[in-house]
Write a protein that holds these residues in place. Structure first.
Motif, PDB file in Angstrom:
ATOM      1  N   ALA A  46     -56.949  -9.956 -40.144  1.00 18.80           N
ATOM      2  CA  ALA A  46     -56.577 -10.933 -41.163  1.00 18.80           C
ATOM      3  C   ALA A  46     -55.359 -11.860 -40.426  1.00 18.80           C
ATOM      4  N   VAL A  47     -55.434 -12.955 -40.662  1.00 18.31           N
ATOM      5  CA  VAL A  47     -54.426 -13.969 -40.158  1.00 18.31           C
ATOM      6  C   VAL A  47     -53.670 -14.599 -41.309  1.00 18.31           C
ATOM      7  N   LEU A  48     -52.397 -14.181 -41.569  1.00 14.88           N
ATOM      8  CA  LEU A  48     -51.713 -14.902 -42.534  1.00 14.88           C
ATOM      9  C   LEU A  48     -51.035 -16.199 -42.124  1.00 14.88           C
ATOM     10  N   GLN A  49     -51.508 -17.320 -42.386  1.00 17.77           N
ATOM     11  CA  GLN A  49     -51.261 -18.560 -41.967  1.00 17.77           C
ATOM     12  C   GLN A  49     -49.868 -19.004 -42.623  1.00 17.77           C
ATOM     13  N   CYS A  50     -49.012 -19.319 -41.667  1.00 17.56           N
ATOM     14  CA  CYS A  50     -47.737 -19.934 -41.722  1.00 17.56           C
ATOM     15  C   CYS A  50     -47.438 -20.990 -40.868  1.00 17.56           C
ATOM     16  N   HIS A  51     -47.494 -22.247 -41.449  1.00 23.91           N
ATOM     17  CA  HIS A  51     -47.274 -23.437 -40.777  1.00 23.91           C
ATOM     18  C   HIS A  51     -46.103 -24.307 -41.096  1.00 23.91           C
ATOM     19  N   SER A  52     -45.366 -24.976 -40.098  1.00 18.61           N
ATOM     20  CA  SER A  52     -44.155 -25.810 -40.503  1.00 18.61           C
ATOM     21  C   SER A  52     -44.199 -26.907 -39.484  1.00 18.61           C
ATOM     22  N   GLN A  53     -44.432 -28.086 -39.792  1.00 22.94           N
ATOM     23  CA  GLN A  53     -44.048 -28.873 -38.577  1.00 22.94           C
ATOM     24  C   GLN A  53     -42.668 -29.301 -38.283  1.00 22.94           C
ATOM     25  N   ARG A  54     -41.791 -28.937 -39.320  1.00 23.16           N
ATOM     26  CA  ARG A  54     -40.391 -29.500 -39.177  1.00 23.16           C
ATOM     27  C   ARG A  54     -39.658 -28.205 -38.248  1.00 23.16           C
ATOM     28  N   MET A  55     -40.553 -26.983 -37.999  1.00 21.18           N
ATOM     29  CA  MET A  55     -40.021 -26.186 -37.343  1.00 21.18           C
ATOM     30  C   MET A  55     -40.779 -26.221 -35.611  1.00 21.18           C
ATOM     31  N   MET A 126     -20.878 -66.914 -49.369  1.00 18.90           N
ATOM     32  CA  MET A 126     -21.781 -66.780 -50.319  1.00 18.90           C
ATOM     33  C   MET A 126     -23.150 -66.284 -50.234  1.00 18.90           C
ATOM     34  N   SER A 127     -23.417 -66.429 -48.883  1.00 21.36           N
ATOM     35  CA  SER A 127     -24.814 -65.757 -48.465  1.00 21.36           C
ATOM     36  C   SER A 127     -24.631 -64.405 -48.273  1.00 21.36           C
ATOM     37  N   ASP A 128     -23.881 -63.652 -48.148  1.00 23.95           N
ATOM     38  CA  ASP A 128     -23.501 -62.301 -47.985  1.00 23.95           C
ATOM     39  C   ASP A 128     -23.855 -61.478 -49.090  1.00 23.95           C
ATOM     40  N   LYS A 129     -24.036 -62.138 -50.389  1.00 22.01           N
ATOM     41  CA  LYS A 129     -24.431 -61.112 -51.620  1.00 22.01           C
ATOM     42  C   LYS A 129     -25.933 -60.676 -51.604  1.00 22.01           C
ATOM     43  N   GLY A 130     -25.963 -59.723 -52.246  1.00 23.37           N
ATOM     44  CA  GLY A 130     -27.194 -58.863 -52.176  1.00 23.37           C
ATOM     45  C   GLY A 130     -27.156 -57.316 -52.397  1.00 23.37           C
ATOM     46  N   ILE A 131     -27.881 -56.572 -52.075  1.00 21.11           N
ATOM     47  CA  ILE A 131     -27.980 -55.198 -52.235  1.00 21.11           C
ATOM     48  C   ILE A 131     -28.137 -54.445 -50.919  1.00 21.11           C
ATOM     49  N   TYR A 132     -27.119 -53.911 -50.446  1.00 21.26           N
ATOM     50  CA  TYR A 132     -26.915 -53.329 -48.994  1.00 21.26           C
ATOM     51  C   TYR A 132     -27.626 -51.666 -49.176  1.00 21.26           C
ATOM     52  N   SER A 133     -28.107 -51.288 -48.216  1.00 23.69           N
ATOM     53  CA  SER A 133     -28.364 -49.789 -48.013  1.00 23.69           C
ATOM     54  C   SER A 133     -28.034 -49.305 -46.752  1.00 23.69           C
ATOM     55  N   CYS A 134     -27.347 -48.157 -46.947  1.00 23.25           N
ATOM     56  CA  CYS A 134     -27.097 -47.296 -45.553  1.00 23.25           C
ATOM     57  C   CYS A 134     -28.035 -46.252 -45.647  1.00 23.25           C
ATOM     58  N   ASN A 135     -28.792 -46.295 -44.355  1.00 23.31           N
ATOM     59  CA  ASN A 135     -30.074 -45.265 -44.210  1.00 23.31           C
ATOM     60  C   ASN A 135     -29.451 -44.497 -42.969  1.00 23.31           C
ATOM     61  N   LEU A 136     -29.724 -43.043 -43.112  1.00 20.09           N
ATOM     62  CA  LEU A 136     -29.323 -42.020 -42.095  1.00 20.09           C
ATOM     63  C   LEU A 136     -30.698 -41.526 -41.714  1.00 20.09           C
ATOM     64  N   HIS A 137     -31.054 -41.220 -40.759  1.00 20.11           N
ATOM     65  CA  HIS A 137     -32.356 -40.840 -40.013  1.00 20.11           C
ATOM     66  C   HIS A 137     -31.936 -39.668 -38.977  1.00 20.11           C
ATOM     67  N   HIS A 138     -32.294 -38.502 -39.320  1.00 20.86           N
ATOM     68  CA  HIS A 138     -32.390 -37.488 -38.003  1.00 20.86           C
ATOM     69  C   HIS A 138     -33.782 -37.260 -37.573  1.00 20.86           C
ATOM     70  N   HIS A 139     -34.378 -37.682 -36.590  1.00 19.96           N
ATOM     71  CA  HIS A 139     -35.610 -37.649 -36.178  1.00 19.96           C
ATOM     72  C   HIS A 139     -35.995 -36.223 -35.693  1.00 19.96           C
ATOM     73  N   TYR A 140     -34.934 -35.506 -35.364  1.00 21.11           N
ATOM     74  CA  TYR A 140     -35.085 -34.067 -34.738  1.00 21.11           C
ATOM     75  C   TYR A 140     -35.565 -33.188 -35.732  1.00 21.11           C
ATOM     76  N   HIS A 142     -36.081 -34.283 -38.921  1.00 26.18           N
ATOM     77  CA  HIS A 142     -37.004 -34.942 -39.943  1.00 26.18           C
ATOM     78  C   HIS A 142     -36.268 -35.081 -41.446  1.00 26.18           C
ATOM     79  N   LEU A 143     -35.316 -35.533 -41.445  1.00 31.94           N
ATOM     80  CA  LEU A 143     -34.498 -35.677 -42.329  1.00 31.94           C
ATOM     81  C   LEU A 143     -34.194 -37.233 -42.491  1.00 31.94           C
TER      82      LEU A 143
END
Length: 443
Positions: A46-55, A126-140, A142-143
């Protein structure tokens, strides 16, 4: 059988959860992300399959490319798309995408050390107004995390304010001033380095026999990203259960069990821990061992001596081997289920017979031949006889007498017969007529 096995599996799982520590706490069991129900015949593999690409373990050699933060701007008004403002890597390098923002937009150089990724904007326009988003990426790991801030620009100092609209922070600032849009995340994954990565990734398998609680499960094997491997239990258990050596490079941490026996059934848990990325997952497998599958006979047919095997062949009957295994608890429940199903079927048949019998009796009571009205009989009219009243009979008789005197005796006799037939139903004179007829017959 399958439904019964699943029910037992869920009852055992519920008991293990009720009588074990809370998942994801100090016991390090992690969060249950999947549950599987498996069965395998005795003696098979029997093979109990346990996969995770984050690991999947890839050493972070490019430290400046694994963690990155970037600010995006969505301007107000129709027809405006998302615009990249600035990004920064963990090594401290910053990149500004619009030449107009050079010298007026920046981020702290110590962002990946103290967790402060706030955006500084000088000389607000006046051209600076709008919605700003701060995005944090951890490629290693996968966050991905994101924080939004809305910036409004005004020409009146009395309208400056900061508030929360329920989804994001809103800053109303004066034209020409300086503003700091906040983005703070001090989690260790964003601020610390990746020292000793290979010691912070580990996978281990546990075995929980039937009736054993989760906190008393047997540890089977541990495998680290560095290649270190630890086996537990008796030697024969270590030889029949193993994990691939390429587990961390392929993300496949499946447990291979060879020569399965009745003692191998129970709950198996695959624990994945990545302490650096904050990953703690658990996958549960319910393994049920079924009786072995009978193999087809492999004996070659025996040929007659000194005969051509292609023409004359002797068929050898297959050898039948009866394998008697000790009864298991599941077999008892299976037989009990068959008995209960048979009793239920018999009860349904008896009930159907009773209902049909009662229905026939009701129909018999409703059909009573005595209560059926017979149709009236048709009136039968006799052609040879007519009903006459008394006056008509006397009138006809008198007329016949007057005519008889003139006729012969033979005719007279015939007329008397007719007269007698006509007067039988209407008067007593018929008797006299009969007597006269007898006299004439004697003459």
């Amino acid at each position: 059988m399958k439904n019964l096995t699943r029910a037992l599996f869920f009852f055992q799982l519920l008991a293990s959860l009720l009588f074990s520590p809370v998942l994801g706490q100090s016991d390090g069991s992690g969060v249950v992300v999947a549950m599987y129900n498996m069965s395998a015949p005795q003696g098979s593999q029997a093979v109990l399959q346990c996969h995770s690409q984050r690991m999947v373990w890839t050493q972070d050699r490019l430290k400046d490319r694994q963690r990155v933060v970037h600010w995006d701007l969505l301007r107000s008004g129709p027809g405006h798309a998302m615009e990249r403002v600035i990004d920064m890597f963990s090594a401290g390098d910053q990149r500004i995408y619009n030449g107009y923002n050079q010298g007026r937009i920046s981020m702290p150089k110590t962002a990946f050390k103290d967790g402060n990724f706030s955006l500084v904007i000088k000389d607000i326009a006046m051209s600076d107004k709008g919605i700003y988003s701060c995005n944090l990426h951890h490629h290693y790991c996968h966050l991905y995390e994101s924080i939004k801030v809305q910036l409004n620009v005004t020409k009146s100092a009395r309208k400056e304010r900061r508030f929360w609209d329920g989804q994001k922070a809103v800053y109303v600032v004066l034209v020409g001033s300086t503003v700091v849009l906040p983005c703070v995340n001090r989690r260790p994954i964003w601020t610390e380095g990746n020292s000793q990565e290979d010691q912070q990734q580990v996978v281990h398998w546990d075995h929980q026999p039937p009736g054993v609680q989760h906190d008393r499960a047997d540890r089977l094997i541990d495998l680290y990203a560095s290649g270190e491997r630890r086996h537990y239990g008796p030697l024969f258990v270590q030889r029949k259960m193993n994990i691939s050596a390429m587990a961390f490079s392929q993300g496949d941490f499946s447990l291979i069990i060879s020569d399965i026996q009745q003692l191998d059934q129970g709950l198996y848990s695959c624990h994945l821990h990545h302490h650096y990325c904050g990953l703690h997952e658990r996958r549960i497998f319910q393994l049920t061992v079924t009786p072995p599958v009978p193999q087809e006979p492999t004996d070659e047919p025996q040929y007659l001596p000194n005969e051509d095997p292609n023409t004359n062949m002797v068929e050898v009957p297959p050898h039948v081997i009866n394998v008697i295994l000790p009864e298991h608890r599941s077999l008892f429940f299976q037989q009990l289920g068959y008995i209960l199903a048979t009793l239920l079927l018999l009860a349904l048949i008896v009930l159907a017979i009773i209902l049909l019998t009662r229905r026939r009796k009701r129909q018999g009571q409703e059909f009573d031949p005595r209560k059926i009205e017979s149709p009236p009989l048709p009136a039968v009219k006799y052609v040879g006889h007519k009903s006459y009243d008394k006056k008509e009979c006397e009138r006809s008789i008198s007329e016949m007498k007057s005519s008889n005197q003139e006729e012969t005796k033979l005719d007279y006799k015939n007329n008397l017969l007719k007269e007698a037939e006509m007067s039988k139903l209407c008067s007593p004179k018929a008797i006299d007529l009969d007597r006269e007829i007898e006299k004439l017959s004697w003459k």
